[in-house]
Scaffold this motif. Structure first.
Motif, PDB file in Angstrom:
ATOM      1  N   LYS A  47      43.403  20.690  72.320  1.00 34.69           N
ATOM      2  CA  LYS A  47      44.627  20.157  71.719  1.00 34.69           C
ATOM      3  C   LYS A  47      45.204  21.129  70.688  1.00 34.69           C
ATOM      4  CE  LYS A  47      43.488  15.267  72.368  1.00 34.69           C
ATOM      5  NZ  LYS A  47      43.095  13.995  71.697  1.00 34.69           N
ATOM      6  N   MET A  48      44.311  21.769  69.923  1.00 36.80           N
ATOM      7  CA  MET A  48      44.754  22.756  68.925  1.00 36.80           C
ATOM      8  C   MET A  48      45.441  23.947  69.601  1.00 36.80           C
ATOM      9  SD  MET A  48      41.449  22.721  66.370  1.00 36.80           S
ATOM     10  CE  MET A  48      42.034  24.061  65.339  1.00 36.80           C
ATOM     11  N   LEU A  49      44.908  24.346  70.743  1.00 38.01           N
ATOM     12  CA  LEU A  49      45.478  25.474  71.477  1.00 38.01           C
ATOM     13  C   LEU A  49      46.881  25.163  71.990  1.00 38.01           C
ATOM     14  CD1 LEU A  49      42.432  26.909  73.447  1.00 38.01           C
ATOM     15  CD2 LEU A  49      43.971  28.230  71.994  1.00 38.01           C
ATOM     16  N   ILE A  50      47.078  23.932  72.454  1.00 38.83           N
ATOM     17  CA  ILE A  50      48.413  23.536  72.939  1.00 38.83           C
ATOM     18  C   ILE A  50      49.417  23.520  71.786  1.00 38.83           C
ATOM     19  CG2 ILE A  50      49.753  21.598  73.856  1.00 38.83           C
ATOM     20  CD1 ILE A  50      47.420  21.000  75.714  1.00 38.83           C
ATOM     21  N   GLU A  51      48.983  23.054  70.613  1.00 39.96           N
ATOM     22  CA  GLU A  51      49.861  23.061  69.441  1.00 39.96           C
ATOM     23  C   GLU A  51      50.208  24.488  69.025  1.00 39.96           C
ATOM     24  OE1 GLU A  51      48.201  20.836  66.245  1.00 39.96           O
ATOM     25  OE2 GLU A  51      48.011  18.987  67.412  1.00 39.96           O
TER      26      GLU A  51
ATOM     27  N   LEU B 234      41.324  32.745  57.039  1.00 40.52           N
ATOM     28  CA  LEU B 234      42.422  33.018  57.958  1.00 40.52           C
ATOM     29  C   LEU B 234      42.776  31.797  58.784  1.00 40.52           C
ATOM     30  CD1 LEU B 234      41.193  36.460  59.353  1.00 40.52           C
ATOM     31  CD2 LEU B 234      42.938  36.112  57.608  1.00 40.52           C
ATOM     32  N   LYS B 235      44.015  31.785  59.266  1.00 41.34           N
ATOM     33  CA  LYS B 235      44.453  30.726  60.175  1.00 41.34           C
ATOM     34  C   LYS B 235      43.895  31.027  61.565  1.00 41.34           C
ATOM     35  CE  LYS B 235      48.629  28.215  61.543  1.00 41.34           C
ATOM     36  NZ  LYS B 235      50.114  28.185  61.455  1.00 41.34           N
ATOM     37  N   PRO B 236      43.318  30.037  62.250  1.00 38.58           N
ATOM     38  CA  PRO B 236      42.735  30.297  63.579  1.00 38.58           C
ATOM     39  C   PRO B 236      43.772  30.845  64.555  1.00 38.58           C
ATOM     40  CG  PRO B 236      42.120  28.120  62.788  1.00 38.58           C
ATOM     41  CD  PRO B 236      43.167  28.628  61.851  1.00 38.58           C
ATOM     42  N   THR B 237      43.364  31.817  65.359  1.00 38.15           N
ATOM     43  CA  THR B 237      44.240  32.395  66.376  1.00 38.15           C
ATOM     44  C   THR B 237      43.859  31.838  67.744  1.00 38.15           C
ATOM     45  OG1 THR B 237      42.761  34.276  66.783  1.00 38.15           O
ATOM     46  CG2 THR B 237      44.439  34.537  65.054  1.00 38.15           C
ATOM     47  N   ALA B 238      44.724  32.085  68.706  1.00 38.21           N
ATOM     48  CA  ALA B 238      44.474  31.605  70.071  1.00 38.21           C
ATOM     49  C   ALA B 238      43.204  32.222  70.654  1.00 38.21           C
ATOM     50  CB  ALA B 238      45.666  31.925  70.961  1.00 38.21           C
ATOM     51  N   SER B 239      42.943  33.493  70.321  1.00 37.40           N
ATOM     52  CA  SER B 239      41.745  34.153  70.858  1.00 37.40           C
ATOM     53  C   SER B 239      40.465  33.523  70.304  1.00 37.40           C
ATOM     54  CB  SER B 239      41.775  35.650  70.550  1.00 37.40           C
ATOM     55  OG  SER B 239      41.906  35.880  69.163  1.00 37.40           O
TER      56      SER B 239
ATOM     57  N   GLU C 209      40.643  39.892  64.969  1.00 40.62           N
ATOM     58  CA  GLU C 209      39.867  40.226  66.177  1.00 40.62           C
ATOM     59  C   GLU C 209      38.362  40.189  65.900  1.00 40.62           C
ATOM     60  OE1 GLU C 209      43.907  42.094  66.514  1.00 40.62           O
ATOM     61  OE2 GLU C 209      42.347  42.036  64.980  1.00 40.62           O
ATOM     62  N   HIS C 210      37.954  40.619  64.698  1.00 43.20           N
ATOM     63  CA  HIS C 210      36.536  40.576  64.351  1.00 43.20           C
ATOM     64  C   HIS C 210      36.048  39.137  64.225  1.00 43.20           C
ATOM     65  CE1 HIS C 210      37.812  44.608  62.718  1.00 43.20           C
ATOM     66  NE2 HIS C 210      36.801  44.945  63.492  1.00 43.20           N
ATOM     67  N   TYR C 211      36.880  38.289  63.617  1.00 38.85           N
ATOM     68  CA  TYR C 211      36.536  36.876  63.518  1.00 38.85           C
ATOM     69  C   TYR C 211      36.414  36.244  64.904  1.00 38.85           C
ATOM     70  CZ  TYR C 211      37.275  36.732  58.437  1.00 38.85           C
ATOM     71  OH  TYR C 211      37.165  36.923  57.077  1.00 38.85           O
ATOM     72  N   ALA C 212      37.346  36.615  65.791  1.00 38.53           N
ATOM     73  CA  ALA C 212      37.309  36.079  67.163  1.00 38.53           C
ATOM     74  C   ALA C 212      36.032  36.508  67.877  1.00 38.53           C
ATOM     75  CB  ALA C 212      38.538  36.557  67.939  1.00 38.53           C
ATOM     76  N   CYS C 213      35.587  37.739  67.619  1.00 37.70           N
ATOM     77  CA  CYS C 213      34.349  38.229  68.245  1.00 37.70           C
ATOM     78  C   CYS C 213      33.139  37.443  67.769  1.00 37.70           C
ATOM     79  CB  CYS C 213      34.157  39.718  67.935  1.00 37.70           C
ATOM     80  SG  CYS C 213      35.095  40.817  69.016  1.00 37.70           S
ATOM     81  N   ILE C 214      33.101  37.130  66.473  1.00 36.94           N
ATOM     82  CA  ILE C 214      31.979  36.346  65.945  1.00 36.94           C
ATOM     83  C   ILE C 214      31.969  34.955  66.577  1.00 36.94           C
ATOM     84  CG2 ILE C 214      31.262  35.066  63.878  1.00 36.94           C
ATOM     85  CD1 ILE C 214      30.045  37.747  63.885  1.00 36.94           C
ATOM     86  N   VAL C 215      33.139  34.358  66.705  1.00 34.35           N
ATOM     87  CA  VAL C 215      33.240  33.051  67.370  1.00 34.35           C
ATOM     88  C   VAL C 215      32.720  33.156  68.804  1.00 34.35           C
ATOM     89  CG1 VAL C 215      34.827  31.258  68.188  1.00 34.35           C
ATOM     90  CG2 VAL C 215      35.164  32.273  65.932  1.00 34.35           C
TER      91      VAL C 215
ATOM     92  N   LEU D 152      40.126  30.315  69.181  1.00 31.41           N
ATOM     93  CA  LEU D 152      39.998  28.983  69.770  1.00 31.41           C
ATOM     94  C   LEU D 152      39.679  29.060  71.259  1.00 31.41           C
ATOM     95  CD1 LEU D 152      43.019  27.257  67.991  1.00 31.41           C
ATOM     96  CD2 LEU D 152      40.599  26.983  67.454  1.00 31.41           C
ATOM     97  N   GLY D 153      40.242  30.067  71.933  1.00 32.25           N
ATOM     98  CA  GLY D 153      39.961  30.255  73.358  1.00 32.25           C
ATOM     99  C   GLY D 153      38.493  30.566  73.601  1.00 32.25           C
ATOM    100  N   ALA D 154      37.919  31.410  72.740  1.00 34.74           N
ATOM    101  CA  ALA D 154      36.490  31.743  72.862  1.00 34.74           C
ATOM    102  C   ALA D 154      35.636  30.506  72.634  1.00 34.74           C
ATOM    103  CB  ALA D 154      36.129  32.830  71.854  1.00 34.74           C
ATOM    104  N   LEU D 155      36.010  29.696  71.639  1.00 32.14           N
ATOM    105  CA  LEU D 155      35.263  28.466  71.354  1.00 32.14           C
ATOM    106  C   LEU D 155      35.381  27.479  72.512  1.00 32.14           C
ATOM    107  CD1 LEU D 155      33.615  26.705  69.455  1.00 32.14           C
ATOM    108  CD2 LEU D 155      35.732  26.046  68.301  1.00 32.14           C
ATOM    109  N   LEU D 156      36.589  27.353  73.076  1.00 29.81           N
ATOM    110  CA  LEU D 156      36.799  26.431  74.201  1.00 29.81           C
ATOM    111  C   LEU D 156      35.933  26.821  75.401  1.00 29.81           C
ATOM    112  CD1 LEU D 156      38.401  24.041  75.388  1.00 29.81           C
ATOM    113  CD2 LEU D 156      40.119  25.697  76.148  1.00 29.81           C
ATOM    114  N   SER D 157      35.897  28.115  75.705  1.00 29.66           N
ATOM    115  CA  SER D 157      35.082  28.586  76.840  1.00 29.66           C
ATOM    116  C   SER D 157      33.611  28.251  76.622  1.00 29.66           C
ATOM    117  CB  SER D 157      35.253  30.100  77.020  1.00 29.66           C
ATOM    118  OG  SER D 157      36.577  30.414  77.369  1.00 29.66           O
ATOM    119  N   GLY D 158      33.139  28.473  75.384  1.00 28.35           N
ATOM    120  CA  GLY D 158      31.746  28.163  75.069  1.00 28.35           C
ATOM    121  C   GLY D 158      31.457  26.681  75.187  1.00 28.35           C
ATOM    122  N   CYS D 159      32.404  25.862  74.725  1.00 20.70           N
ATOM    123  CA  CYS D 159      32.228  24.399  74.800  1.00 20.70           C
ATOM    124  C   CYS D 159      32.138  23.924  76.245  1.00 20.70           C
ATOM    125  CB  CYS D 159      33.385  23.700  74.095  1.00 20.70           C
ATOM    126  SG  CYS D 159      33.360  23.852  72.296  1.00 20.70           S
TER     127      CYS D 159
END
Length: 498
Positions: A396-400, A368-373, A341-347, A375-382
């Motif tokens: 694509k990573m999120l769908i996998e 750590l292995k990337p989590t959906a949260s 969760e902390h990593y997701a917050c930094i993203v 990648l989701g934060a990164l996708l929103s920013g993109c």
């Protein structure tokens, strides 16, 4: 008898695990320990941070040829419940069966609780069903077992079968619905509880306030606060924390602060500070959240993992990248391990600030292995910053990662739509249908005069849907009229300036 009195007196005064170990050592060395002494020590250790000592004391008891009795096993089962080791739980049950205490109601109740804590509902129910006699503790124990195992439907069936329901029964059911995410039903059960004449206690109200927090029902939350005051319930720190959390999540920051400041700072803990800091962060009061963290630490209260989540969230709202990195590094400096969760917050912080390359590299470089949260934060920013090439790769990573999640397909489809890649966008929708993934209808709750109303897009199920549609049409027309007036006014102003 004087030795037993001295032991009980010493255990009552015991305030630390080291003192408890000293008492245990003295009894062992003296050679005077009997079943009473061993039971007292097993019971004491079962409530400490090291319940394993209860098990080792029990083993020592057997080695010294001291025979356990009906009072030994409940506390041994309690220790096993806290250790959460199913193999150990099975061993305790086997000993109970072999020593002939399986028919003892007090012992059987403790076994039901033990299996429930270990998430073994089959064994918990088997012990319950085989009990020759049951009391309210038996029923509440199996009810709690279903709650811990997350089976709220069977829990409700057990509740409906209960010959007598007390405040513990009702509180367990309400808490079960809250943990299951069915907050509306939790409040409905609370209302029925009042109709049945059962008075809520502070434990009940903690769960009820949690339901109000998640639904954002401020008026109902205020009603619950009044209920607490009118019924003279003891405002424990846990209950005060729930009130702060409810008001903060419902956006009533001033009321949250009023409850928070009413608690003596010497009696506060990190949980109530987290509730306040988190509420401030969620509603954009970034500076106040960061200042409150400083105030908390000045009082000698150490932040925990949740505190840092709240602080990182506050930084994300304001785009404070430098400060976010400082808090992230502080986690390790304070002898804690950063969680996913902390990593997701930094993203999220980096993505919102437009530092998408840095966010992408951070995900790739972390252990750590990337989590959906994440990648989701990164996708929103993109998407927000139109970095669509990265967005496509992340989508694509999120769908996998979550092939059964409808939002992942829709998210990537929207990325393609923004890029004007209509064929790819349509392909994503088709892939979703081919895999049998259905879009879950989004819904909203609106609280009017303390009553919740649930709305889904294009839904006409509400009894006042016709009046609602007429009102919406009226509001839209008024907005258009105001917009037209503004445009005409701007034209006249432009003409005057010519």
């Amino acid at each position: 008898m004087w030795i037993e009195s001295l032991l009980l007196s010493s255990l009552e005064k015991c305030k630390s695990l080291s003192q408890l170990n000293q008492i245990h050592a003295l009894l062992t060395i003296s050679g005077l320990a009997n079943v009473f002494h061993y039971n007292a020590i097993i019971r004491a250790f079962s409530s400490t941070k090291n319940p394993y000592k209860s098990v080792s004391t029990f083993i020592s008891m057997l080695r010294n040829d001291v025979v356990p009795n009906h009072l030994t096993y409940p506390f041994l089962a309690k220790a096993s419940a806290r250790i959460l080791n199913l193999k150990l739980a099975g061993s305790v049950h086997g000993l109970v069966f072999r020593t002939g205490y399986a028919s003892d109601m007090f012992v059987s109740n403790s076994l039901v609780h033990m299996y429930g804590s270990c998430r073994d509902i089959v064994s918990a129910r088997k012990v319950f069903d085989e009990m020759p006699m049951k009391n309210s503790v038996s029923w509440n124990s199996v009810l709690d077992a279903y709650a811990k195992c997350g089976d709220v439907n069977l829990m409700r069936k057990v509740f409906d079968l209960m010959p007598r329901r007390d405040v513990i029964s009702w509180s367990s059911l309400i808490d079960g619905y809250v943990k299951d995410g069915n907050y509306v039903e939790a409040l409905a059960v609370f209302a029925k509880m009042g109709v049945d004449g059962v008075k809520a206690n502070d434990v009940t109200m903690v769960s009820v306030l949690c339901a109000c927090s998640h639904l954002g029902t401020l008026e109902q939350g205020r009603m619950m606060h009044n209920h607490i005051i009118e019924n003279g319930l003891h405002l424990t720190l846990t209950l005060r924390t729930s009130l702060v959390d409810m008001y903060a999540k419902c956006g009533a920051i001033d009321e949250a602060l009023a409850v928070f400041r009413a608690v003596s700072v010497r009696k506060t803990d990190v949980l109530i500070w987290n509730a306040m800091i988190g509420g401030l962060a969620t509603h954009g009061f970034t500076q106040e959240a960061l200042e409150m963290n400083v105030e908390m630490q000045d009082l000698g209260i150490r932040p925990d993992e949740i505190t840092y989540l709240c602080l990182l969230s506050a930084c994300a709202h304001r785009g404070l990248v430098k400060e976010a990195w400082k808090y992230f590094k502080s986690i390790s400096q304070n002898s804690m391990e950063p969680k996913t969760e902390h990593y997701a917050c930094i993203v999220d912080v980096l993505a919102r600030a437009g530092q998408l390359k840095e966010a992408h590299e951070f995900i790739q470089d972390m252990m750590l292995k990337p989590t959906a949260s994440m990648l989701g934060a990164l996708l929103s920013g993109c998407i927000n910053h139109r970095k669509l090439d990265i967005a496509e790769a992340v989508g694509k990573m999120l769908i996998e990662l979550e092939p059964d999640h409808d939002g992942r397909y829709i998210g990537l489809s929207n990325v393609y739509a923004v890029k004007n890649c209509w064929d790819e966008s349509r392909t994503m929708r088709e892939a979703m249908e081919t895999r049998g993934v259905r879009k879950v209808a989004g819904y909203s709750y609106v609280e009017i005069l303390g009553t919740l109303h649930r709305f889904i897009a294009h839904d006409q199920a509400h009894p006042q849907s016709e009046q609602i549609d007429l009102m919406l049409d009226l509001i839209v027309k008024q907005m258009k009229m105001k917009s037209d007036c503004e445009r005409r006014r701007q034209v006249f102003l432009d003409m005057d300036n010519m």
